[in-house]
Design a protein around this motif. Structure first.
Motif, mmCIF file in Angstrom:
data_model
loop_
_atom_site.group_PDB
_atom_site.id
_atom_site.type_symbol
_atom_site.label_atom_id
_atom_site.label_comp_id
_atom_site.label_asym_id
_atom_site.label_seq_id
_atom_site.Cartn_x
_atom_site.Cartn_y
_atom_site.Cartn_z
ATOM 1 N N CYS A 137 -48.804 -27.504 6.877
ATOM 2 C CA CYS A 137 -47.397 -27.873 6.747
ATOM 3 C C CYS A 137 -46.936 -28.539 8.038
ATOM 4 O O CYS A 137 -47.546 -28.388 9.107
ATOM 5 N N GLN A 138 -45.870 -29.294 7.956
ATOM 6 C CA GLN A 138 -45.292 -29.919 9.136
ATOM 7 C C GLN A 138 -44.502 -28.862 9.924
ATOM 8 O O GLN A 138 -43.914 -27.946 9.336
ATOM 9 N N PRO A 139 -44.473 -28.969 11.236
ATOM 10 C CA PRO A 139 -43.767 -27.952 12.027
ATOM 11 C C PRO A 139 -42.327 -27.724 11.587
ATOM 12 O O PRO A 139 -41.848 -26.586 11.592
ATOM 13 N N GLU A 140 -41.663 -28.806 11.178
ATOM 14 C CA GLU A 140 -40.256 -28.649 10.783
ATOM 15 C C GLU A 140 -40.101 -27.927 9.448
ATOM 16 O O GLU A 140 -39.004 -27.472 9.106
ATOM 17 N N GLU A 141 -41.182 -27.792 8.687
ATOM 18 C CA GLU A 141 -41.155 -27.077 7.406
ATOM 19 C C GLU A 141 -41.514 -25.604 7.555
ATOM 20 O O GLU A 141 -41.368 -24.821 6.606
ATOM 21 N N LEU A 142 -41.987 -25.220 8.735
ATOM 22 C CA LEU A 142 -42.609 -23.911 8.899
ATOM 23 C C LEU A 142 -41.640 -22.751 8.699
ATOM 24 O O LEU A 142 -41.978 -21.771 8.019
ATOM 25 N N ALA A 143 -40.469 -22.821 9.286
ATOM 26 C CA ALA A 143 -39.552 -21.670 9.248
ATOM 27 C C ALA A 143 -39.184 -21.303 7.811
ATOM 28 O O ALA A 143 -39.216 -20.128 7.427
ATOM 29 N N LEU B 264 -44.401 -22.192 18.118
ATOM 30 C CA LEU B 264 -43.891 -22.166 16.740
ATOM 31 C C LEU B 264 -43.882 -20.742 16.193
ATOM 32 O O LEU B 264 -42.916 -20.309 15.560
ATOM 33 N N ARG B 265 -44.969 -20.009 16.438
ATOM 34 C CA ARG B 265 -45.007 -18.612 15.979
ATOM 35 C C ARG B 265 -43.899 -17.797 16.634
ATOM 36 O O ARG B 265 -43.158 -17.062 15.955
ATOM 37 N N ASP B 266 -43.785 -17.923 17.940
ATOM 38 C CA ASP B 266 -42.791 -17.123 18.650
ATOM 39 C C ASP B 266 -41.375 -17.484 18.215
ATOM 40 O O ASP B 266 -40.487 -16.623 18.175
ATOM 41 N N GLY B 267 -41.169 -18.754 17.846
ATOM 42 C CA GLY B 267 -39.841 -19.200 17.442
ATOM 43 C C GLY B 267 -39.408 -18.700 16.073
ATOM 44 O O GLY B 267 -38.219 -18.789 15.728
ATOM 45 N N LEU B 268 -40.337 -18.174 15.305
ATOM 46 C CA LEU B 268 -40.000 -17.673 13.970
ATOM 47 C C LEU B 268 -39.276 -16.333 14.019
ATOM 48 O O LEU B 268 -38.626 -15.936 13.048
ATOM 49 N N ASN B 269 -39.413 -15.608 15.140
ATOM 50 C CA ASN B 269 -38.786 -14.291 15.283
ATOM 51 C C ASN B 269 -39.176 -13.347 14.153
ATOM 52 O O ASN B 269 -38.352 -12.587 13.627
ATOM 53 N N LEU B 270 -40.437 -13.420 13.754
ATOM 54 C CA LEU B 270 -41.002 -12.489 12.786
ATOM 55 C C LEU B 270 -42.066 -11.656 13.490
ATOM 56 O O LEU B 270 -42.543 -12.019 14.566
ATOM 57 N N ASP B 271 -42.442 -10.560 12.890
ATOM 58 C CA ASP B 271 -43.434 -9.672 13.495
ATOM 59 C C ASP B 271 -44.835 -10.188 13.153
ATOM 60 O O ASP B 271 -45.499 -9.676 12.259
ATOM 61 N N LEU B 272 -45.264 -11.212 13.886
ATOM 62 C CA LEU B 272 -46.542 -11.861 13.621
ATOM 63 C C LEU B 272 -47.485 -11.627 14.796
ATOM 64 O O LEU B 272 -47.105 -11.814 15.953
ATOM 65 N N ASP B 273 -48.721 -11.218 14.486
ATOM 66 C CA ASP B 273 -49.653 -10.851 15.548
ATOM 67 C C ASP B 273 -50.861 -11.776 15.661
ATOM 68 O O ASP B 273 -51.759 -11.516 16.460
#
Length: 228
Positions: free
Chosen positions: A137-143, A183-192
């Motif tokens: 996916c494109q970065p702008e579509e990720l969230a 990008l991962r950190d910007g989602l503010n989800l609990d992703l490891d």
């Protein structure tokens, strides 16, 4: 000619040294052996040398190997592009999928995941380099995609995956991997999970936070695509 066990040891040294250089815990970095086009015997040899996680790109080839290796306690990861008509066997036969890049695929995987199995571990593939030939996916579509996937009942969103444009420039390698981490950190989800880095750039990926490095050639040698 190096044996698979010798290659695993060499890659282990590279991972350990990269972890030390980045002041990271070596045990936080998983080695995912990419076994596409390689025979079941090679996977059996790698397992005997201590590996448990194997990544496959081609569904039918992977299913054949799973049957041949059913006696081993292996964890199977699907890491290739996913067609809609292939989601059911992927949902049924894998523990991880690293290459989800659109909601339709995630919805099918969730709906087709057998109820007796634990949730399917998912990484969203992001095209950080903007290459037209690459999935993701494109970065702008990720969230928006990530938020939707977190609502699906039989999936567990673990993190992100990328295959950046190949380069020997370490600065460029690190920049691509740093973008995925941001990008991962910007989602503010609990992703490891950050699934990034291959045989030629694993050091740069580890420096930027990789938790899975996907290694094929450095373990098994060059691939013979005439056998796929």
């Amino acid at each position: 000619m190096s044996t698979i066990a010798e290659n695993i040891a060499k890659v282990g040294v590279r991972i350990r040294e990269a972890a030390q250089a980045s002041q990271r815990d070596f045990s936080s970095i998983g080695l995912l052996a990419v076994s596409k086009t390689k025979p079941a015997e090679a996977i059996r040899e790698a397992h005997a040398a201590g590996l448990h996680d194997f990544g496959e790109n081609y569904l039918q080839e992977a299913l054949d190997k799973q049957t041949q290796l059913a006696d081993l306690p292996l964890t199977w990861h699907f890491i290739g592009p996913i067609q809609s008509n292939k989601t059911r066997p992927i949902a049924e036969h894998f523990a991880w999928v690293h290459s989800v890049d659109r909601l339709k695929i995630a919805e099918r995987l969730s709906a087709q995941r057998p109820g007796e199995l634990p949730p399917l571990n998912i990484c969203l593939q992001v095209n950080v380099s903007g290459e037209a030939s690459k999935s993701g996916c494109q970065p702008e579509e990720l969230a928006e995609l990530a938020q939707a996937v977190t609502q699906l009942p039989n999936l567990r969103l673990r993190g992100l995956m990328t295959i950046p444009e190949p380069t020997d420039d370490v600065t460029a390698q690190r920049a691509a991997f740093a973008r995925l981490r941001a990008l991962r950190d910007g989602l503010n989800l609990d992703l490891d999970t950050l699934s990034m880095g291959m045989s030629h750039d694993l050091e740069a990926a580890i420096a930027e936070g990789a938790t899975w490095v996907r290694i094929g050639t450095a373990l098994f040698g060059e691939r013979d695509y005439s056998k796929t």
